[in-house]
Motif scaffolding. Sequence first.
Motif, PDB file in Angstrom:
ATOM      1  N   ALA A 272      -1.969  -5.369   2.483  1.00 41.15           N
ATOM      2  CA  ALA A 272      -3.005  -5.869   2.023  1.00 41.15           C
ATOM      3  C   ALA A 272      -3.037  -7.467   2.043  1.00 41.15           C
ATOM      4  CB  ALA A 272      -3.140  -5.455   0.710  1.00 41.15           C
ATOM      5  N   TYR A 289       1.831  -2.202   1.999  1.00 41.53           N
ATOM      6  CA  TYR A 289       1.495  -0.803   1.009  1.00 41.53           C
ATOM      7  C   TYR A 289       2.677  -0.086   0.698  1.00 41.53           C
ATOM      8  CZ  TYR A 289      -3.324  -1.811   2.420  1.00 41.53           C
ATOM      9  OH  TYR A 289      -4.327  -2.354   2.670  1.00 41.53           O
ATOM     10  N   SER A 329      -9.582  -9.364  -9.012  1.00 45.44           N
ATOM     11  CA  SER A 329     -10.132  -8.681  -8.121  1.00 45.44           C
ATOM     12  C   SER A 329      -9.195  -7.650  -7.347  1.00 45.44           C
ATOM     13  CB  SER A 329     -11.081  -9.457  -7.186  1.00 45.44           C
ATOM     14  OG  SER A 329     -10.253 -10.361  -6.221  1.00 45.44           O
ATOM     15  N   GLY A 330      -9.648  -6.550  -6.882  1.00 45.73           N
ATOM     16  CA  GLY A 330      -8.895  -5.478  -6.142  1.00 45.73           C
ATOM     17  C   GLY A 330      -8.328  -4.736  -7.135  1.00 45.73           C
ATOM     18  N   GLU A 331      -7.217  -3.796  -6.370  1.00 40.32           N
ATOM     19  CA  GLU A 331      -6.755  -2.819  -7.226  1.00 40.32           C
ATOM     20  C   GLU A 331      -5.334  -2.940  -6.692  1.00 40.32           C
ATOM     21  OE1 GLU A 331      -7.144   2.038  -8.098  1.00 40.32           O
ATOM     22  OE2 GLU A 331      -8.460   1.033  -6.614  1.00 40.32           O
ATOM     23  N   SER A 359      -5.856  -1.611  -3.016  1.00 38.27           N
ATOM     24  CA  SER A 359      -7.226  -2.016  -2.248  1.00 38.27           C
ATOM     25  C   SER A 359      -6.560  -2.737  -1.096  1.00 38.27           C
ATOM     26  CB  SER A 359      -8.190  -2.856  -2.910  1.00 38.27           C
ATOM     27  OG  SER A 359      -7.616  -3.813  -3.628  1.00 38.27           O
ATOM     28  N   ASN A 360      -7.482  -3.376  -0.217  1.00 42.48           N
ATOM     29  CA  ASN A 360      -7.011  -4.015   1.083  1.00 42.48           C
ATOM     30  C   ASN A 360      -6.999  -5.526   0.683  1.00 42.48           C
ATOM     31  OD1 ASN A 360      -7.284  -1.929   2.765  1.00 42.48           O
ATOM     32  ND2 ASN A 360      -9.309  -2.111   3.137  1.00 42.48           N
ATOM     33  N   HIS A 361      -7.641  -5.872  -0.554  1.00 42.03           N
ATOM     34  CA  HIS A 361      -7.730  -7.411  -0.840  1.00 42.03           C
ATOM     35  C   HIS A 361      -7.464  -7.410  -2.238  1.00 42.03           C
ATOM     36  CE1 HIS A 361      -9.365  -8.826   2.835  1.00 42.03           C
ATOM     37  NE2 HIS A 361     -10.158  -7.620   2.961  1.00 42.03           N
ATOM     38  N   ILE A 362      -6.469  -8.094  -2.800  1.00 46.89           N
ATOM     39  CA  ILE A 362      -6.235  -8.275  -4.180  1.00 46.89           C
ATOM     40  C   ILE A 362      -6.119  -9.831  -4.367  1.00 46.89           C
ATOM     41  CG2 ILE A 362      -4.304  -7.831  -5.726  1.00 46.89           C
ATOM     42  CD1 ILE A 362      -3.680  -5.614  -3.624  1.00 46.89           C
TER      43      ILE A 362
END
Length: 369
Positions: A272, A289, A329-331, A359-362
């Motif tokens: 990510a 990941y 932001s993100g997860e 998520s892909n962006h954090i």
Amino acid sequence: MTTASTPQFHKLRVAHIEPQTAFGMAVSLDVPPELRAAYRFVAGQFVTLRFALNGQDVRRAYSICQSTPDFERSGLLRVGIKRVIGGLVSNHVNDTVRVGHVMDVMTPDGRFHTPLETGNSNHYLGIAGGSGITPVLSLVATTLALEPNSRFTLLYGNRSTNQTMFAEELQNIKDSHMARFSLINVMSDEDQGTDILNGLLDRAKISDLLSRLVDVDTINDVFVCGPGPMMDGAEAALLDAGVDPAHVHIERFGSFTPAAVLPDVTDDTPAASLTFVIDGKQRHTRVAYATDDQQTNDTVLEAGLRTGVVLPFSCKAGNCCTCRARVLSGEVRMIKNFALNAQEVADGFVLTCQCVPVSNHITISFDER
């Protein structure tokens, strides 16, 4: 949302060393006047010591074991360090640290406390086992000093009198506050002449003590610190006795065991995009990941450290909360969490040493702690 200052390391000189049984000691560190405000602590907090051992940056958290008024008077910050079998740092400190040595010490952190007010008339309960007494001693001494109408009951489990840390100091506190401090020592390997004070401080023993020696209905807050099984037993016994879980504070401690295989994050690694904020500046990197093997997982903290930026951390085990940050932001998913409460998690706070990406962006901020 409040923004707390990021903990910082400073070099402090060892001013005094006091043996605490044959297995540990109390180390007093001289805090110069210009750093007193930075090291002003709340009873129950800890500091992190940093050492370069075997070519590695090694950190351990040790609880402050004195009252806050004592620190204000003396300018000395005292921590208790008990030997752990195979413990890298605890044995290094006990074997090599002497008066005059200089150590890297992080400013205080931790949430093992409750607000104290001069006008309170509360009843606090401490349950401690072995070296778990260190933060509880600070709570006892500070509470009795700052809340003249409050009282404190302490259940303290050890193997024997000669293995009891701060035994003389606790007795002196009891002698000075006969009506407000009740000290109940429980020994597993030493006969004290009555069954209720003999044995392990486990769930059954704590339940017996609560029913026979403690007025549970008057307890405002409970503080538990010691070996894992003792803390689990204490938590269960307190719930059995009807104590509100919101007022049960548990201080878990432990150190990180490095993974045998750390992830090699390359351009081809499924990962990510991670943006982290510290001291108002944004940094960008990638965090792999999660895998099925939790011991080889990359984490947000490790990804950030790989960039060379200094980030706050101590235990890396999900216990101490030093690496706390907020997801903007993100997860992410936390593998373990022994430090944050449900409201903090709902507000987006995480332990970065335990975070793996979902998520892909954090984006995560260490400035919001």
